[in-house]
Design an enzyme around this catalytic site. Sequence first.
Site: not given
Ligand code: 13P
Ligand code: G3H
Ligand code: ZN
Length: 311
Positions: A82, A180
Amino acid sequence: MPLVTTKEMFERAYREGYAVGAFNVNNMEMIQAIVEAANECRSPVILQVSAGARKYANPVYLMHLVKAAAETTDIPIALHLDHGADFEICKAYIDSGFTSVMIDASSKPWEENIAITRQVVEYAHAHGCVVEAELGTLAGIEDDVSVEAADAQFTSPDEVEEFTTKTGIDSLAIASGTSHGASKFQPGQDPKLRLDILEEIGRRLPNFPIVLHGASSVPQDKVAIVNQFGGHMPDAIGIPESELQKAAKMAVCKINIDSDLRVAFTAAIRKHFAEHPDHFDPRQYLGDARAMMKEMVKHKIINVLGSANKA
Ligand code: 13P
Ligand code: G3H
Ligand code: ZN
């Protein structure tokens, strides 16, 4: 079953009008909750590892835990990086066995975003891995980087054909009103997605899988549990599930959910300690957290994503 890429998952999701959940994982209990839920619903699933998760858990642990989970079931599971920040990070995860990576160069200028993304695609495709990239900028907190709502930008439908053609990516993350974190809209705001943008992008990119980041709904029943047992979560609103259901029926094939999982995990632990202040065995409260997270993932699969019985 060995890990798979998202290629066939997305082809079927697009054809049949549903989306596959991409859930962020940080530890064993979360991986178990998600995979058990998906297995019981007979749903394909994507487990994804953020920069924060990489820092917290050591990705080697997460990769082996996900592979262990995949051994316990025959549903299709993809392991996704991600928000990979650059080519080197993506390459390292492709080399270590991830089946999908996101190169997130969306904050870079247009030509640079294309060049980095193209480089990742060439390497990934030569190694049997698929690539997601992003156009547009989401507001909120992501991997310790905070983007103010005023600086967020919707994806321009005019750019998507050139971007996908020049980069060769397998899926495209767009900004269409999601953000996010657990505070997406303030009370009083109209929490709507720009489905018109999504529709136009779908027209410009036929049969092409679109990804929604920042798609948590911040369920008020779980927030209420957190706050009932000593928490102070803000009075915030997420993306309504009805909006996500519509998007899942359109070109959106992958919906990212992290914050909702966190809320469920935390709600269960707060409740557990309020009810059992004498407990000190982590299996007792982590067991409850795993169970509440599993219930939430099942709800998403059945009622929001529409991916049950598609494994
Ligand atoms: P949320 O913070 O809405 O759960 O999104 C998560 C996300 O996009 C991780 O890449
Ligand atoms: O990108 C979206 C995630 O919710 C960020 O999570 O705090 O684990 O890096 P993280
Ligand atoms: Zn994301």
